[in-house]
Design a protein around this motif. Structure first.
Motif: not given
Length: 727
Positions: A183-187, A308-321, A357-365
């Motif tokens: 599924r689609v994550p969020e940044v 590409a190198r800048d992205l790699a230098g910040a990994k994993p605290h980076c994202a391509v939205d 990075g990219l995270v998957f949030y949950s909704g409330p029950r």
């Protein structure tokens, strides 16, 4: 068309509020007096766009005075955008529908609710008996009550075809990210250190919580790079803008992956432990060098390597939205593969589940009524009429559907009836003549809306619903780091006695169709059940309107099992291969390209403006006035191209395509790629019953062919070439 003081005071909706029983000649004096009057504040949610942000509505003398953001809503966090402030004026809009209408030849005449529902039910029964449930569709711009009631109603009738606006917005994103990540994550926006936005425009496709979070990231030193043919409002505040040739974003992403792999800058441990199909993707990426991509995109190979190198230098605290619509929501022939490639690129960075990075949030029950009183109707067994999920048509298209293909079926007589709710597909999809041909061929078209839109003009029955401030709706749960429970409450009584909320309309039809057992629980009972797990009564929640839910376990970063068949990141998709598509994202050029030797030829692109939402808000006087004050309806042309055509800023130009020829003023600016012309999407209203927006500006949809991309069925909104010349 100007919003003058004279017009403001003469408008019926405002004259009652402003003048009352005593003539008032000075609006400034009235505003000053009003400011000192006591205010009552009631919570609700906005309807200015699909984010449904939490709002606090301030009333004076029983009328809406202003709105502010609800601090306990995860999407607003106490702030609202221009669309929210403008949307409340729908309440007093003189163009609103006040009673049910029935088509009588070329006109509409009033009809009672009982007669309207009786006749609609009888006609539906006849169509279902003769043509089966596959001949009926439901089309909506989803709200919580529309999803629940619409799905139940359709499934109870055995009808599977439910379509939304998403094919013009984000179905390529949904299909592409779904194939790779489930599924689609969020940044994790506020904590990212490097953010690459490919067509994403947080500053104009506004969700205030995202704007706040991006501001926090920038303040903390994050680098934000925008890749876009247009210098958007987000590019204006970003660290860097990289203009790209429209439709070539896939080439850029494959080349970025090439650099990460060939220079061993990717997260090898993450790829080894959490992915499948890497070797197949690696083979494709190795064939797409930055030098090759430079020719396709117009971005230098050196810039591609640096990013590409800048992205790699910040990994994993980076994202391509993941974007929303952006470059790979619903715009190009290659949008689905672009979305897949972006998901794969993120996986190479090892950022799935990582902080920043990219995270998957949950909704409330949320609770539910007892199944004995609230049985679920059986899932339909017939094939969808729009071809979504159907072998031989669009087997991988998401459940949001393929409305443009559906209208082709309707024009062929294969679809007979439709119910359109809170939605205007004729104006919001490419080629309105194509959409009109389908809608006009139906034996029965029912439109449930607040205004007589372009789609409603073709209806056999128009059923008016209240304004969003006049009705209580279904409580919804919204995912987030702290999830939100929110409710659209009734802020004021309905202005018109003969409007009905959607649940009442569906319940009335259900009784007449013999499926009332699926609607035996009232909306109030549903809302009480939804709140039950949280120990809040409905009466308490009506006063609160929205609340951030403290999770029983705080959000934890880290990689978890994904919603893919393997539970891992899938660089290669067996589902795609079985359906006859490439297992891994592979370079596909855009469908059309302008002839670079023709000085008049441009690719037409469009995008968001922070003060409008699709075409829905163009009939709001205060928001349209912003457009007029700033020339927001103009078409953007690069100065070099404009000079060749003898066009100066503000000149009237003629925009021609195989489908239409229209005139609009030009904005000559360096903020657009020379091969593209940017036209905002919110204008060109053609319904004379929406008097403020009628005839103002033009729409890119008038020039775009109604088509469907083969994988996800999206509308390929930017696959259009136009010719521009001075008028």
């Amino acid at each position: 068309m100007e919003l003058t003081r004279r017009r403001l005071l003469s408008t019926a909706s405002f004259s009652a509020a402003v003048v009352g029983t005593t003539p008032l000649l000075d609006i400034d004096r009235w505003l000053a007096a009003l400011a000192d009057a006591p205010a009552e504040v009631r919570p609700s949610t906005c309807n200015g766009c699909s984010s449904h942000c939490g709002m606090l509505v301030h009333l004076k003398g029983g009328r809406v005075w202003k709105v502010t953001g609800h601090p306990e809503h995860g999407r607003s966090l106490g702030r609202l955008c221009a669309r929210a402030h403008g949307a409340v004026s729908w309440l007093y809009d003189p163009d609103r529908l006040a009673q049910p209408l029935k088509r009588d030849g070329t006109r509409f005449r009033p009809i009672s609710w009982d007669h309207a529902l009786d006749e609609i039910a009888e006609r539906l029964k006849a169509i279902l008996a003769r043509h089966g449930p596959g001949a009926l569709f439901w089309s909506h711009n989803p709200r919580a009550d529309g999803v629940l009631y619409g799905t139940r109603f359709m499934h109870a009738l055995g009808a599977p075809t439910i379509v939304t606006h998403n094919a013009a917005c984000n179905t390529a994103l949904t299909a592409g990210f779904g194939a790779v990540l489930g599924r689609v994550p969020e940044v994790d926006l506020a904590r990212t250190r490097y953010l690459l936005l490919i067509g994403r425009n947080y500053a104009e496709g506004v969700r205030t919580s995202s704007s706040i979070a991006m501001g926090q990231a920038l303040a903390a030193g994050a680098k934000v790079v925008v890749v876009d043919p247009r210098h958007s409002a987000t590019a204006a505040i970003a660290s860097e803008w990289i203009p790209i040739r429209p439709g070539t974003d896939l080439a850029l992403v494959l080349a970025l992956a090439h650099v990460l792999i060939t220079e061993a800058r990717y997260d090898a441990a993450f790829v080894r432990e959490h992915t499948t199909g890497f070797e197949e993707f690696r083979t494709v990426a190795l064939a797409h060098t930055p030098e090759w991509a430079a020719v396709e995109t117009g971005i230098s190979a050196a810039t591609i390597r640096r990013v590409a190198r800048d992205l790699a230098g910040a990994k994993p605290h980076c994202a391509v939205d993941p974007s929303w619509k952006g470059a790979f929501g619903a715009n190009y022939l290659n949008s689905t593969d672009t979305a897949r490639a972006v998901a794969c690129l993120n996986a190479l960075l090892g950022n799935i589940g990582a902080e920043g990075g990219l995270v998957f949030y949950s909704g409330p029950r949320l609770g539910s009524p007892p199944a004995a009183r609230w049985p679920a109707p059986p899932r339909p067994t017939v094939a969808r009429a729009d071809g979504a999920g159907v072998a031989g048509e669009f087997p991988l298209a998401p459940a949001q559907g393929v409305p443009q293909h559906l209208m082709r079926k309707a024009a062929q007589g294969k679809v007979k009836a439709g119910i359109v709710v809170h939605h205007n597909p004729i104006r919001n999809f490419p080629d309105p003549k194509h959409m009109e041909a389908g809608m006009g061929a139906l034996d029965l078209l029912v439109v449930i809306d607040t205004h007589l839109t372009e789609t409603a003009r073709l209806a056999h029955y128009i059923l008016p619903e209240p304004c969003f401030l006049e009705q209580e709706e279904l409580i919804e749960g919204i995912p987030g780091e702290r999830a939100t429970i929110a409710m659209r409450t009734q802020v004021v009584p309905p202005r018109f006695a003969y409007t009905k909320p959607l649940p009442e309309i569906i319940e009335g039809l259900a009784r007449r169709m013999g499926i009332e057992r699926y609607f035996a629980v009232s909306l109030e009972e549903l809302n009480r059940a939804r709140l039950a797990p949280h120990g809040v009564t409905l009466e308490q929640f009506r006063r609160r309107g929205s609340m951030l839910v403290d999770p029983s376990t705080p959000f934890r970063y880290g990689m978890r099992r994904l919603e893919t068949p393997s539970g891992k990141v899938e660089f290669a998709s067996e589902r795609f291969a079985r359906a006859g598509f490439n297992a891994v994202p592979t370079w596909v050029p855009p469908k059309v390209r302008p002839d670079l030797a023709d000085p008049k030829a441009f690719r037409l692109i469009h995008g968001k403006q922070a003060f409008h939402s699709h075409t829905a808000t163009a009939n709001i006087p205060v928001l349209l006035q912003i457009t007029k004050d700033y020339g927001g309806e103009r078409i953007w042309i690069h100065p070099r191209r404009a000079a060749r055509l003898g066009i100066s800023d503000g000149d009237l130009v003629r925009v021609t395509s195989p489908l239409a020829a229209q005139t609009v003023r030009a904005r000559v600016t360096h903020r657009i790629h020379p091969e593209a012309a940017y036209l905002p999407a919110g204008y060109g209203r053609t319904s004379p019953y929406m008097r403020t927006g009628f005839g103002f500006g033009i729409s890119p949809n008038d020039h775009t062919v109604a088509d469907a991309e083969p994988i996800s069925g999206h509308a390929m909104m930017h696959e259009v070439i136009v010719w521009i010349e001075k008028a």
